[in-house]
Design an enzyme around this catalytic site. Structure first.
Site, PDB file in Angstrom:
ATOM      1  N   PHE A 128     -11.906 145.653 -16.102  1.00  0.00           N
ATOM      2  CA  PHE A 128     -12.689 146.567 -15.268  1.00  0.00           C
ATOM      3  C   PHE A 128     -13.977 145.878 -14.867  1.00  0.00           C
ATOM      4  O   PHE A 128     -14.724 145.392 -15.724  1.00  0.00           O
ATOM      5  CB  PHE A 128     -13.011 147.881 -16.003  1.00  0.00           C
ATOM      6  N   ASP A 214     -18.298 138.945 -17.767  1.00  0.00           N
ATOM      7  CA  ASP A 214     -18.753 140.308 -17.524  1.00  0.00           C
ATOM      8  C   ASP A 214     -19.065 140.938 -18.880  1.00  0.00           C
ATOM      9  O   ASP A 214     -18.167 141.356 -19.609  1.00  0.00           O
ATOM     10  CB  ASP A 214     -17.665 141.095 -16.776  1.00  0.00           C
ATOM     11  N   LYS A 243     -25.373 148.020 -18.213  1.00  0.00           N
ATOM     12  CA  LYS A 243     -25.415 149.211 -19.077  1.00  0.00           C
ATOM     13  C   LYS A 243     -26.562 149.283 -20.097  1.00  0.00           C
ATOM     14  O   LYS A 243     -27.487 150.057 -19.925  1.00  0.00           O
ATOM     15  CB  LYS A 243     -24.070 149.372 -19.776  1.00  0.00           C
TER      16      LYS A 243
END
Ligand SMILES: *Cc1c(COP(=O)(O)O)cnc(C)c1O
Length: 392
Positions: A128, A214, A243
């Site tokens: 993702f 990532d 995040k």
């Protein structure tokens, strides 16, 4: 629920009014243990005083200027992140998808600098990377792509955790980079075999590809080190963060090293809000607090405690396939779909998530205490036991 919002989320029927540490209170005054942290965002928990102070003070001083001017707090944050990560330069944006967009754009510049007309990035099944057109194309999940065709060209997909599958493309002259999560988040907390990242590093070195990690979910202390690649003793060329970096204030970053750090030139990339004084001040407070309290170290310790606790309580349970993770990034895979568990846990005052259909995902705040961890162990064990009391 108001009909004035677009229908792009399936929301739980609850609204939270305030938080403190690992706890949230809903509009009825009920208290919940937050074992999700807004999906790996609030690593310091809710309403952390150091972040609140930094935000209030900065809001009273200066919120935004523009990247047309120097922004000293942005320079400070870049230096701090580079010192922690071993990277050399930072570009700041507002989200994870944008951090990955920057990475993908860097890979294309790298390819064109090498005279490659159709630069191609190797990406993974079950990954993702975000919801923009390029990042949803990079994402290895057909549900996220469906309806948004035509997708972006220049991606090539291989199974996750399979070094040989990447190596098979070594002869493809269009390949310029590998983009990979060191541990998958949305993809079900999959931990690749030992040596995977080192193997990717070697392939990238050999073929002049950029190794792009990532760590939007795994980074900023969550796995028990500042960055997940630090468990493997490698350095990427490009690193995506977001995040946990702002503890809820929207900030993303793309860090780069070596030649990747010099690919952007004035005018080649940018954003209006990215790295403004307010968000940089918040992120600096996050990093300072994490450093002072050694929260990456605490995450390592609490992660081992929770993994051992779940293995002891649920390890021999017939419906539990695997309990895995690193630090406070934990997955419990069942033998059946278990999305319903999210609502059942909510009713019991516990916030969890289910991803990849049958994996309970836990991403508690890094500040979680022993007693709070024990409560999480007891409550979730009971929920799993009653949910799986009958055979699948
Ligand atoms: C959440 C996430 C993203 C996307 O971040 P947004 O801020 O939602 O755009 C990308 N990659 C990973 C691994 C993520 O967990």
């Amino acid at each position: 629920m108001s009909d004035a919002l677009m229908h792009n989320y399936g929301r739980q029927p609850v609204a939270f009014e305030r938080g403190e540490g690992v706890w949230l209170w809903d509009t009825e005054g009920r208290r919940y243990l937050d074992a999700l942290s807004g999906i790996a965002v609030c690593g310091l928990g809710h309403a952390h005083p150091a972040v609140a102070r930094a935000l209030c003070d900065q809001a009273n001083t200066l919120i935004h200027t523009s990247n047309i001017y120097r922004i000293p707090l942005q320079e400070q944050l870049a230096e701090r992140l580079c010192a922690l990560s071993g990277m050399e330069r930072a570009f700041f944006c507002n989200s994870g998808a944008e951090a990955n967009e920057a990475a993908i754009k860097l890979s294309r510049l790298h390819g064109h600098a090498r005279g490659i007309a159709n630069p191609t990035v190797i990406v993974m099944e079950g990954s993702f990377h975000g919801r923009t057109m390029a990042t949803l194309t990079a994402t290895g999940n057909a549900k996220i792509q469906k309806g948004f065709e035509p997708l972006v060209s220049g991606f090539l997909r291989v199974p996750y955790g399979d070094l040989a599958a990447i190596e098979q493309h070594a002869g493809n002259p269009d390949v310029v980079a590998v983009l990979v999560e060191p541990i998958t988040g949305e993809g079900g907390i999959r931990v690749p075999p030992a040596g995977y990242l080192q193997g990717i590093r070697e392939l990238c070195d050999r073929h002049d590809w950029l190794m792009m990690l990532d760590e939007i979910q795994a980074g900023i202390g969550r796995t028990g080190r500042w960055f997940a690649y630090q468990h493997e003793g490698v350095l990427p060329d490009v690193l995506s963060l977001a995040k946990g970096l702002g503890n809820g204030v929207p900030i993303g970053a793309s860090l780069a090293r070596g030649k990747a750090a010099s690919l952007f030139t004035p005018g080649s990339h940018g954003t209006t809000f990215g790295g403004n004084p307010l968000v940089c001040r918040a992120a600096l407070a996050v990093l300072e607090t994490m450093d002072k309290q050694d929260l990456p170290g605490k995450a390592a310790h609490m992660g081992e405690y929770l993994l051992a606790g779940f293995r002891q309580r649920l390890g021999n349970h017939a419906a539990v396939r695997e309990i895995r993770g690193r630090g406070l990034m934990i997955g419990i895979e069942l033998d059946r779909p278990c999305a319903e568990l999210v609502g059942k846990a909510l009713q019991a005052g516990l916030l969890i998530n289910v991803t990849a259909e049958r994996v309970i995902r836990l991403l508690p705040p890094l500040i979680i205490s022993d007693t709070e961890a024990d409560q999480l162990l007891d409550q979730l064990t009971e929920l799993v036991q009653s949910y799986t009391a009958t055979p699948a």
